[in-house]
Design a protein around this motif. Sequence first.
Motif, mmCIF file in Angstrom:
data_model
loop_
_atom_site.group_PDB
_atom_site.id
_atom_site.type_symbol
_atom_site.label_atom_id
_atom_site.label_comp_id
_atom_site.label_asym_id
_atom_site.label_seq_id
_atom_site.Cartn_x
_atom_site.Cartn_y
_atom_site.Cartn_z
ATOM 1 N N LYS A 108 0.823 -1.215 0.000
ATOM 2 C CA LYS A 108 0.000 0.000 0.000
ATOM 3 C C LYS A 108 0.857 1.266 0.000
ATOM 4 C CE LYS A 108 -3.898 -2.225 2.333
ATOM 5 N NZ LYS A 108 -4.686 -2.350 3.584
ATOM 6 N N ASP A 109 2.174 1.075 -0.125
ATOM 7 C CA ASP A 109 3.139 2.173 -0.221
ATOM 8 C C ASP A 109 3.208 3.032 1.036
ATOM 9 O OD1 ASP A 109 5.184 3.467 -1.618
ATOM 10 O OD2 ASP A 109 3.839 5.065 -2.254
ATOM 11 N N TYR A 110 3.094 2.409 2.187
ATOM 12 C CA TYR A 110 3.301 3.120 3.450
ATOM 13 C C TYR A 110 4.785 3.410 3.639
ATOM 14 C CZ TYR A 110 -1.226 3.007 5.897
ATOM 15 O OH TYR A 110 -2.509 3.242 6.300
ATOM 16 N N PHE A 111 5.076 4.496 4.337
ATOM 17 C CA PHE A 111 6.435 4.812 4.774
ATOM 18 C C PHE A 111 6.646 4.057 6.086
ATOM 19 C CE2 PHE A 111 9.875 6.943 6.784
ATOM 20 C CZ PHE A 111 10.587 7.652 5.828
ATOM 21 N N LEU A 112 7.601 3.129 6.128
ATOM 22 C CA LEU A 112 7.810 2.297 7.308
ATOM 23 C C LEU A 112 8.972 2.814 8.153
ATOM 24 C CD1 LEU A 112 7.376 -1.342 5.927
ATOM 25 C CD2 LEU A 112 5.659 0.223 6.838
ATOM 26 N N LEU A 113 8.669 3.100 9.398
ATOM 27 C CA LEU A 113 9.655 3.593 10.357
ATOM 28 C C LEU A 113 9.767 2.601 11.513
ATOM 29 C CD1 LEU A 113 11.446 5.779 11.781
ATOM 30 C CD2 LEU A 113 9.306 6.760 12.658
ATOM 31 N N ALA A 114 10.983 2.216 11.870
ATOM 32 C CA ALA A 114 11.226 1.343 13.019
ATOM 33 C C ALA A 114 11.895 2.131 14.130
ATOM 34 C CB ALA A 114 12.104 0.163 12.621
ATOM 35 N N ILE A 115 11.433 1.909 15.360
ATOM 36 C CA ILE A 115 12.039 2.555 16.527
ATOM 37 C C ILE A 115 12.390 1.462 17.527
ATOM 38 C CG2 ILE A 115 11.717 4.176 18.423
ATOM 39 C CD1 ILE A 115 9.734 5.693 16.733
ATOM 40 N N SER A 116 13.668 1.336 17.843
ATOM 41 C CA SER A 116 14.114 0.263 18.730
ATOM 42 C C SER A 116 15.202 0.756 19.677
ATOM 43 C CB SER A 116 14.666 -0.905 17.894
ATOM 44 O OG SER A 116 15.223 -1.897 18.722
ATOM 45 N N GLY A 117 15.189 0.209 20.876
ATOM 46 C CA GLY A 117 16.238 0.523 21.845
ATOM 47 C C GLY A 117 17.480 -0.318 21.641
ATOM 48 N N SER A 118 17.421 -1.285 20.722
ATOM 49 C CA SER A 118 18.589 -2.111 20.422
ATOM 50 C C SER A 118 19.630 -1.288 19.654
ATOM 51 C CB SER A 118 18.170 -3.333 19.599
ATOM 52 O OG SER A 118 17.533 -4.306 20.401
ATOM 53 N N GLY A 156 15.232 5.564 23.962
ATOM 54 C CA GLY A 156 14.229 5.543 25.020
ATOM 55 C C GLY A 156 14.083 6.825 25.826
ATOM 56 N N THR A 157 14.923 7.819 25.605
ATOM 57 C CA THR A 157 14.871 9.016 26.445
ATOM 58 C C THR A 157 13.561 9.779 26.299
ATOM 59 O OG1 THR A 157 16.100 10.170 24.704
ATOM 60 C CG2 THR A 157 17.357 9.366 26.590
ATOM 61 N N ASP A 158 13.120 10.015 25.076
ATOM 62 C CA ASP A 158 11.851 10.720 24.863
ATOM 63 C C ASP A 158 11.358 10.451 23.449
ATOM 64 O OD1 ASP A 158 9.683 12.384 24.702
ATOM 65 O OD2 ASP A 158 10.629 14.032 25.785
ATOM 66 N N LYS A 159 10.511 9.445 23.318
ATOM 67 C CA LYS A 159 10.024 9.066 21.986
ATOM 68 C C LYS A 159 9.085 10.120 21.406
ATOM 69 C CE LYS A 159 10.588 4.064 22.202
ATOM 70 N NZ LYS A 159 9.929 2.736 22.104
ATOM 71 N N THR A 160 8.420 10.884 22.280
ATOM 72 C CA THR A 160 7.522 11.933 21.796
ATOM 73 C C THR A 160 8.308 12.970 20.997
ATOM 74 O OG1 THR A 160 6.058 11.636 23.693
ATOM 75 C CG2 THR A 160 5.846 13.679 22.460
ATOM 76 N N VAL A 161 9.425 13.422 21.557
ATOM 77 C CA VAL A 161 10.274 14.397 20.869
ATOM 78 C C VAL A 161 10.869 13.784 19.607
ATOM 79 C CG1 VAL A 161 12.389 15.761 21.047
ATOM 80 C CG2 VAL A 161 10.814 15.645 22.989
ATOM 81 N N LEU A 162 11.295 12.526 19.707
ATOM 82 C CA LEU A 162 11.889 11.836 18.561
ATOM 83 C C LEU A 162 10.920 11.807 17.376
ATOM 84 C CD1 LEU A 162 13.797 8.458 18.676
ATOM 85 C CD2 LEU A 162 11.925 8.777 17.085
ATOM 86 N N ILE A 163 9.672 11.454 17.653
ATOM 87 C CA ILE A 163 8.673 11.351 16.581
ATOM 88 C C ILE A 163 8.362 12.722 15.988
ATOM 89 C CG2 ILE A 163 6.288 10.721 16.054
ATOM 90 C CD1 ILE A 163 6.575 8.606 18.306
ATOM 91 N N LYS A 164 8.220 13.722 16.853
ATOM 92 C CA LYS A 164 7.920 15.069 16.365
ATOM 93 C C LYS A 164 9.047 15.584 15.466
ATOM 94 C CE LYS A 164 4.804 16.595 20.034
ATOM 95 N NZ LYS A 164 4.587 17.517 21.169
ATOM 96 N N VAL A 167 8.837 13.773 12.109
ATOM 97 C CA VAL A 167 7.739 14.276 11.268
ATOM 98 C C VAL A 167 8.114 15.613 10.639
ATOM 99 C CG1 VAL A 167 5.368 15.149 11.301
ATOM 100 C CG2 VAL A 167 5.926 13.015 12.466
ATOM 101 N N GLU A 168 8.776 16.473 11.402
ATOM 102 C CA GLU A 168 9.217 17.763 10.858
ATOM 103 C C GLU A 168 10.224 17.553 9.721
ATOM 104 O OE1 GLU A 168 10.697 20.245 13.941
ATOM 105 O OE2 GLU A 168 8.775 20.367 14.999
ATOM 106 N N LYS A 169 11.132 16.611 9.920
ATOM 107 C CA LYS A 169 12.173 16.352 8.921
ATOM 108 C C LYS A 169 11.588 15.775 7.638
ATOM 109 C CE LYS A 169 16.502 13.800 8.249
ATOM 110 N NZ LYS A 169 17.527 12.926 8.896
ATOM 111 N N PHE A 170 10.585 14.897 7.769
ATOM 112 C CA PHE A 170 10.025 14.213 6.607
ATOM 113 C C PHE A 170 8.625 14.713 6.260
ATOM 114 C CE2 PHE A 170 13.318 11.341 8.046
ATOM 115 C CZ PHE A 170 13.863 10.856 6.861
ATOM 116 N N ASN A 171 8.341 15.929 6.653
ATOM 117 C CA ASN A 171 7.003 16.487 6.452
ATOM 118 C C ASN A 171 6.554 16.468 4.993
ATOM 119 O OD1 ASN A 171 4.597 17.969 7.354
ATOM 120 N ND2 ASN A 171 5.481 19.667 6.208
#
Length: 238
Positions: A108-118, A156-164, A167-171
Motif C-alpha cells: 500500500k506504499d506506506y512509509f515504514l519507520l522502526a524505533i528500537s532501543g537495540s 528511550g529518552t523521549d520518543k515523543t520528541v523523537l517522533i515530532k 515528522v518535521e524532517k520528513f514532512n
Amino acid sequence: MNKRKLAIFDIDGTIFRSSLVIELVNELVAQGIFPKKAEKEIKTDYVNWVNRQGGYKDYIAKVVEIYRKNLKGSKESEVKRIVREVVSDQKNKLYIYTRDLIKDLIEKDYFLLAISGSPAVMVSEFTKQLNFDYYFGAEYEVKNGIYTGVQIYDVGTDKTVLIKNFVEKFNDQIDLKDSIGVGDTESDIPVLEFVKKPIVFNPNLGLARYAKKKKWRIIAERKDVIYDVLDFKIIDNS
C-alpha cells in the motif's frame, strides 16, 4: 512528490520473536569478542525472568548494560561482521501477524519507520531485510574504527520528541492520515498515542492496562493462532 502514509513499528517482541541486542550479545560472546564472564553476569537476571521471579525489563536492562560495558575497545568491523551473521541467521524469526502486516503496508506504499532501543548497527541490518524506509536505534561512539563505549544516542529518552522531530524532517514525504503504530510495552505509548490507528501487540501488563483504558485494538499471537481481542479482563498475579 506524493506523500505516503506512515507506519511506526517497535521491533523486539513486536516484529522479532526475541531481542536484537540479546542475540547480538550472545554471538559476540560465542565468537570471543566479548569475554565469557559477560554471559555469566547476565545469567541471574535471565533465570529470574524465565522462572517468573523477575521482570523482563530488569533482564533486558542488564543485557544492554553488559553490551555497553564490553563494547569498549571492540573493532567496529568485527561487530558489523557479527551483526550480518546474526541477522542472516535469524531474519525469519518473525511474528506472523506483524510480518504479514508489514508486507501489506509495503504493497500500500506506506512509509515504514522502526524505533528500537537495540543497537542501531543491528537495527539497520535487520530493517534492511524487511524493506523499512527509516529507523532509530541506540548509537554508540566509534573513533578510528574502535568503539569507545560511549552511548551517544538513546532512543528511550523521549520518543515523543523523537517522533515530532522525525515528522518535521520528513514532512514533505509523509501523510499522518491513517497512520499506524505497533508496540508491545509501555515505552511504545508515545508512538501509539501519536498515530491514528494504534495496534497493541502481545502487550505486557503495563501496556495492557493502558490499552484497556484507551480502548485500543489488541492483537495477541500465541503458537500458531492470532487473536483480535475485543474485550478482556486483566488477571494480575504480581
